[in-house]
Design a protein around this motif. Structure first.
Motif, PDB file in Angstrom:
ATOM      1  N   ARG A  61     -20.243   3.047 -22.710  1.00  0.00           N
ATOM      2  CA  ARG A  61     -20.341   2.746 -21.288  1.00  0.00           C
ATOM      3  C   ARG A  61     -18.950   2.538 -20.689  1.00  0.00           C
ATOM      4  N   GLY A  62     -18.743   3.073 -19.486  1.00  0.00           N
ATOM      5  CA  GLY A  62     -17.467   2.910 -18.805  1.00  0.00           C
ATOM      6  C   GLY A  62     -16.479   4.020 -19.079  1.00  0.00           C
ATOM      7  N   LEU A  63     -16.822   4.976 -19.928  1.00  0.00           N
ATOM      8  CA  LEU A  63     -15.915   6.077 -20.226  1.00  0.00           C
ATOM      9  C   LEU A  63     -16.480   7.386 -19.688  1.00  0.00           C
ATOM     10  N   GLY A  64     -15.611   8.350 -19.507  1.00  0.00           N
ATOM     11  CA  GLY A  64     -16.053   9.677 -19.099  1.00  0.00           C
ATOM     12  C   GLY A  64     -16.669   9.708 -17.721  1.00  0.00           C
ATOM     13  N   ALA A  65     -17.761  10.452 -17.599  1.00  0.00           N
ATOM     14  CA  ALA A  65     -18.403  10.662 -16.307  1.00  0.00           C
ATOM     15  C   ALA A  65     -18.954   9.372 -15.717  1.00  0.00           C
ATOM     16  N   ARG A  66     -19.175   8.363 -16.527  1.00  0.00           N
ATOM     17  CA  ARG A  66     -19.754   7.116 -16.039  1.00  0.00           C
ATOM     18  C   ARG A  66     -18.682   6.080 -15.681  1.00  0.00           C
ATOM     19  N   SER A  67     -17.416   6.459 -15.724  1.00  0.00           N
ATOM     20  CA  SER A  67     -16.364   5.475 -15.452  1.00  0.00           C
ATOM     21  C   SER A  67     -16.275   5.157 -13.959  1.00  0.00           C
ATOM     22  N   ARG A  68     -15.687   4.050 -13.662  1.00  0.00           N
ATOM     23  CA  ARG A  68     -15.516   3.585 -12.287  1.00  0.00           C
ATOM     24  C   ARG A  68     -14.394   4.371 -11.644  1.00  0.00           C
ATOM     25  N   ARG A  69     -14.704   5.092 -10.568  1.00  0.00           N
ATOM     26  CA  ARG A  69     -13.697   5.921  -9.920  1.00  0.00           C
ATOM     27  C   ARG A  69     -13.489   5.586  -8.445  1.00  0.00           C
ATOM     28  N   GLY A  70     -14.195   4.590  -7.948  1.00  0.00           N
ATOM     29  CA  GLY A  70     -14.091   4.240  -6.538  1.00  0.00           C
ATOM     30  C   GLY A  70     -12.846   3.437  -6.237  1.00  0.00           C
ATOM     31  N   PRO A  71     -12.718   3.041  -4.973  1.00  0.00           N
ATOM     32  CA  PRO A  71     -11.533   2.267  -4.596  1.00  0.00           C
ATOM     33  C   PRO A  71     -11.541   0.907  -5.286  1.00  0.00           C
ATOM     34  N   GLY A  72     -10.383   0.477  -5.676  1.00  0.00           N
ATOM     35  CA  GLY A  72     -10.277  -0.808  -6.351  1.00  0.00           C
ATOM     36  C   GLY A  72      -9.317  -1.725  -5.627  1.00  0.00           C
ATOM     37  N   ARG A  73      -9.488  -3.010  -5.840  1.00  0.00           N
ATOM     38  CA  ARG A  73      -8.588  -4.023  -5.304  1.00  0.00           C
ATOM     39  C   ARG A  73      -8.210  -4.915  -6.475  1.00  0.00           C
ATOM     40  N   HIS A  74      -6.936  -5.113  -6.646  1.00  0.00           N
ATOM     41  CA  HIS A  74      -6.414  -5.876  -7.780  1.00  0.00           C
ATOM     42  C   HIS A  74      -5.752  -7.144  -7.240  1.00  0.00           C
ATOM     43  N   LEU A  75      -6.368  -8.295  -7.523  1.00  0.00           N
ATOM     44  CA  LEU A  75      -5.841  -9.576  -7.053  1.00  0.00           C
ATOM     45  C   LEU A  75      -4.995 -10.205  -8.143  1.00  0.00           C
ATOM     46  N   ARG A  76      -3.826 -10.705  -7.741  1.00  0.00           N
ATOM     47  CA  ARG A  76      -2.966 -11.347  -8.745  1.00  0.00           C
ATOM     48  C   ARG A  76      -2.074 -12.363  -8.079  1.00  0.00           C
ATOM     49  N   THR A  77      -1.456 -13.224  -8.884  1.00  0.00           N
ATOM     50  CA  THR A  77      -0.623 -14.303  -8.396  1.00  0.00           C
ATOM     51  C   THR A  77       0.781 -14.173  -8.963  1.00  0.00           C
ATOM     52  N   ARG A  78       1.652 -15.045  -8.529  1.00  0.00           N
ATOM     53  CA  ARG A  78       3.009 -15.100  -9.094  1.00  0.00           C
ATOM     54  C   ARG A  78       2.942 -15.563 -10.555  1.00  0.00           C
ATOM     55  N   ASP A  79       1.808 -16.096 -10.978  1.00  0.00           N
ATOM     56  CA  ASP A  79       1.626 -16.514 -12.369  1.00  0.00           C
ATOM     57  C   ASP A  79       1.205 -15.357 -13.271  1.00  0.00           C
ATOM     58  N   THR A  80       0.977 -14.179 -12.711  1.00  0.00           N
ATOM     59  CA  THR A  80       0.608 -13.019 -13.518  1.00  0.00           C
ATOM     60  C   THR A  80       1.831 -12.574 -14.309  1.00  0.00           C
ATOM     61  N   GLU A  81       1.698 -12.572 -15.635  1.00  0.00           N
ATOM     62  CA  GLU A  81       2.810 -12.186 -16.497  1.00  0.00           C
ATOM     63  C   GLU A  81       2.297 -11.513 -17.753  1.00  0.00           C
ATOM     64  N   SER A  82       3.203 -10.960 -18.522  1.00  0.00           N
ATOM     65  CA  SER A  82       2.931 -10.411 -19.842  1.00  0.00           C
ATOM     66  C   SER A  82       1.804  -9.383 -19.826  1.00  0.00           C
ATOM     67  N   ALA A  83       0.692  -9.671 -20.477  1.00  0.00           N
ATOM     68  CA  ALA A  83      -0.412  -8.698 -20.540  1.00  0.00           C
ATOM     69  C   ALA A  83      -0.974  -8.398 -19.155  1.00  0.00           C
ATOM     70  N   GLY A  84      -0.973  -9.400 -18.270  1.00  0.00           N
ATOM     71  CA  GLY A  84      -1.438  -9.177 -16.903  1.00  0.00           C
ATOM     72  C   GLY A  84      -0.550  -8.188 -16.166  1.00  0.00           C
ATOM     73  N   GLU A  85       0.742  -8.257 -16.430  1.00  0.00           N
ATOM     74  CA  GLU A  85       1.671  -7.304 -15.809  1.00  0.00           C
ATOM     75  C   GLU A  85       1.517  -5.917 -16.422  1.00  0.00           C
ATOM     76  N   THR A  86       1.301  -5.861 -17.723  1.00  0.00           N
ATOM     77  CA  THR A  86       1.079  -4.566 -18.365  1.00  0.00           C
ATOM     78  C   THR A  86      -0.177  -3.910 -17.800  1.00  0.00           C
ATOM     79  N   PHE A  87      -1.232  -4.707 -17.582  1.00  0.00           N
ATOM     80  CA  PHE A  87      -2.469  -4.202 -16.979  1.00  0.00           C
ATOM     81  C   PHE A  87      -2.199  -3.707 -15.556  1.00  0.00           C
ATOM     82  N   THR A  88      -1.436  -4.475 -14.784  1.00  0.00           N
ATOM     83  CA  THR A  88      -1.085  -4.070 -13.420  1.00  0.00           C
ATOM     84  C   THR A  88      -0.311  -2.760 -13.439  1.00  0.00           C
ATOM     85  N   LEU A  89       0.622  -2.622 -14.365  1.00  0.00           N
ATOM     86  CA  LEU A  89       1.404  -1.400 -14.502  1.00  0.00           C
ATOM     87  C   LEU A  89       0.495  -0.220 -14.834  1.00  0.00           C
TER      88      LEU A  89
END
Length: 117
Positions: A3-31
């Motif tokens: 689930r979540g891969l291929g044709a069933r993956s999420r392709r719509g518009p996204g919004r990514h909320l984050r703070t100045r406390d976002t670091e390390s893995a959170g920054e890698t995810f943002t990247l």
């Protein structure tokens, strides 16, 4: 297919909320989200600019030195170490004023920017 891969993956518009406390893995995810088709809108504050672990050393004179020992880059070779990844829409996040007013400006900004269905 999982689930979540291929044709069933999420392709719509996204919004990514984050703070100045976002670091390390959170920054890698943002990247990683920056390279996603449709590039989710970043809302909130810039990230911390702290992507990698720090390689610590003691110098002969007693000073201590810390250097990042990894480099995280976009496809075009840009790094955000130091300044962090900027937000498209800058809003207060987790401030005392937000808590006192029972308000979440980042979440409200994200909702306002989602398409109506």
């Amino acid at each position: 297919m999982p689930r979540g891969l291929g044709a069933r993956s999420r392709r719509g518009p996204g919004r990514h909320l984050r703070t100045r406390d976002t670091e390390s893995a959170g920054e890698t995810f943002t990247l990683a989200l920056m390279e996603r088709p449709g590039r989710p809108m970043r809302i909130g504050r810039p990230t911390q600019g702290v992507f990698s672990d720090v390689l610590g050393r003691a110098l002969p004179n007693g000073w201590k030195l810390g250097l990042p020992n990894e480099q995280f880059l976009t496809r075009t070779g840009k790094t955000f170490d130091g300044p962090g990844i900027p937000a498209y829409v800058t809003t207060p996040v987790f401030t005392q004023e937000e808590f006192d007013a029972h308000r979440d400006s980042a979440f409200t900004a994200a909702l306002r920017r989602l398409p109506r269905v």
